[in-house]
Scaffold this motif. Sequence first.
Motif, PDB file in Angstrom:
ATOM      1  N   ILE A  23       0.870  -1.181   0.000  1.00  0.00           N
ATOM      2  CA  ILE A  23       0.000   0.000   0.000  1.00  0.00           C
ATOM      3  C   ILE A  23       0.906   1.229   0.000  1.00  0.00           C
ATOM      4  O   ILE A  23       1.617   1.480   0.966  1.00  0.00           O
ATOM      5  N   GLY A  24       0.910   1.972  -1.103  1.00  0.00           N
ATOM      6  CA  GLY A  24       1.800   3.139  -1.234  1.00  0.00           C
ATOM      7  C   GLY A  24       1.380   4.269  -0.311  1.00  0.00           C
ATOM      8  O   GLY A  24       0.229   4.673  -0.304  1.00  0.00           O
ATOM      9  N   GLU A  25       2.325   4.799   0.479  1.00  0.00           N
ATOM     10  CA  GLU A  25       2.011   5.762   1.550  1.00  0.00           C
ATOM     11  C   GLU A  25       2.148   7.231   1.138  1.00  0.00           C
ATOM     12  O   GLU A  25       1.811   8.126   1.917  1.00  0.00           O
ATOM     13  N   CYS A  26       2.663   7.494  -0.067  1.00  0.00           N
ATOM     14  CA  CYS A  26       3.202   8.841  -0.345  1.00  0.00           C
ATOM     15  C   CYS A  26       2.170   9.947  -0.550  1.00  0.00           C
ATOM     16  O   CYS A  26       2.527  11.130  -0.484  1.00  0.00           O
ATOM     17  N   ILE A  27       0.905   9.586  -0.847  1.00  0.00           N
ATOM     18  CA  ILE A  27      -0.103  10.662  -0.949  1.00  0.00           C
ATOM     19  C   ILE A  27      -0.553  10.992   0.469  1.00  0.00           C
ATOM     20  O   ILE A  27      -1.546  10.471   0.984  1.00  0.00           O
ATOM     21  N   LEU A 213       0.383  -2.351   8.543  1.00  0.00           N
ATOM     22  CA  LEU A 213       0.905  -1.358   9.493  1.00  0.00           C
ATOM     23  C   LEU A 213       1.651  -0.274   8.739  1.00  0.00           C
ATOM     24  O   LEU A 213       2.036  -0.467   7.593  1.00  0.00           O
ATOM     25  N   GLY A 214       1.809   0.872   9.375  1.00  0.00           N
ATOM     26  CA  GLY A 214       2.577   1.978   8.801  1.00  0.00           C
ATOM     27  C   GLY A 214       4.048   1.699   9.034  1.00  0.00           C
ATOM     28  O   GLY A 214       4.559   1.882  10.130  1.00  0.00           O
ATOM     29  N   ALA A 215       4.723   1.236   7.977  1.00  0.00           N
ATOM     30  CA  ALA A 215       6.051   0.645   8.150  1.00  0.00           C
ATOM     31  C   ALA A 215       7.113   1.651   8.558  1.00  0.00           C
ATOM     32  O   ALA A 215       8.095   1.286   9.200  1.00  0.00           O
ATOM     33  N   SER A 216       6.942   2.921   8.198  1.00  0.00           N
ATOM     34  CA  SER A 216       8.017   3.860   8.518  1.00  0.00           C
ATOM     35  C   SER A 216       7.800   4.598   9.838  1.00  0.00           C
ATOM     36  O   SER A 216       8.645   5.388  10.248  1.00  0.00           O
ATOM     37  N   ASN A 217       6.685   4.299  10.515  1.00  0.00           N
ATOM     38  CA  ASN A 217       6.445   4.946  11.815  1.00  0.00           C
ATOM     39  C   ASN A 217       7.551   4.650  12.825  1.00  0.00           C
ATOM     40  O   ASN A 217       7.882   5.494  13.651  1.00  0.00           O
TER      41      ASN A 217
END
Length: 280
Positions: A23-27, A213-217
């Motif tokens: 799931i791409g997070e960048c937007i 999960l939000g992987a970069s958190n």
Amino acid sequence: MKTILIGKSKEVVIDTEGPVVIIGECINPTRRKRLVSSLQAEDFSYMLELAKSQIDAGADILDVNVGYPGVADVELLPKAVIELQDQFDIPLCLDSPNPLAIEAALRVAKGKCLINSVNAEEASLRSLLPVARQYGAAIIGLTLDDDGIAHEPERRLKIAEKIIDRAVSAGIKQEDVIIDPLAMAVSADPYACRVTLETIRLVHDRLGHNITLGASNISFGLPAREDINNAFMAMSILYGLTCPIANPEKITGLVRAADLVLARDDFAIRFIEHYQSKQL
Ligand code: THG
């Protein structure tokens, strides 16, 4: 267990047996000043560029978050959805703390979206479960409740069970609940990642649901964030993470390698395909 999401027509299957879906997070306007200023002017060209580059880098689903202080995402989120679906046939993950924005976006969205997110607070369950049911959307269930964030994996598991029970009672299919075990900054709490990893294992082994999960958190506030994210991502995938929210430009290589190592990529076809696409 399989969760199916749909773009305009394209289906993406998230399967607890893998392979991993990105799931791409960048937007997301957090730390992206240019996205904030372009969206404020209702200029969607930069958002569409971010969509294209993430799809090219391996995103299977796009997280769409256009919320920031002072802007009504009730109006902006549906507009963003229309613009994205006009150009791309990829399922969307609607990311807003505002149930009204989620509902407004679902009203205009084609296919089958993922709602990011529901949690076990009574207000969240009551406002979002009927909406998910009405529009046939899948949901991300964050493992927190009216008492806040639990530090024991067994309690996060109980909260996941509660969300699943309530969703099924509201007429949502069990497989349409994807659990988020909450990834928190390891700089603030040395055990933060251990708790999350153990929760992933419990949810996978006992409930058998898909997990995001939000992987970069986890690496906020530390240097060499990619090294930390990569270590955590590999361990999370082994334990049962199936659809991380991450930056595809940074994570796809590792994800393909993890699937290969876990015997989910016969003859290394997807691994090599990704490697070759980066050489172009
Ligand atoms: N769970 C769920 N949804 C979530 C999160 C979660 N949505 C939001 C967030 N957490 C995941 N998405 C992001 C989006 C952007 C950034 C971090 C997480 C981000 N990253 C870089 C930074 O921190 O500096 C900047 C951009 C980059 O490096 O590409 O800002 O946990 N369900």
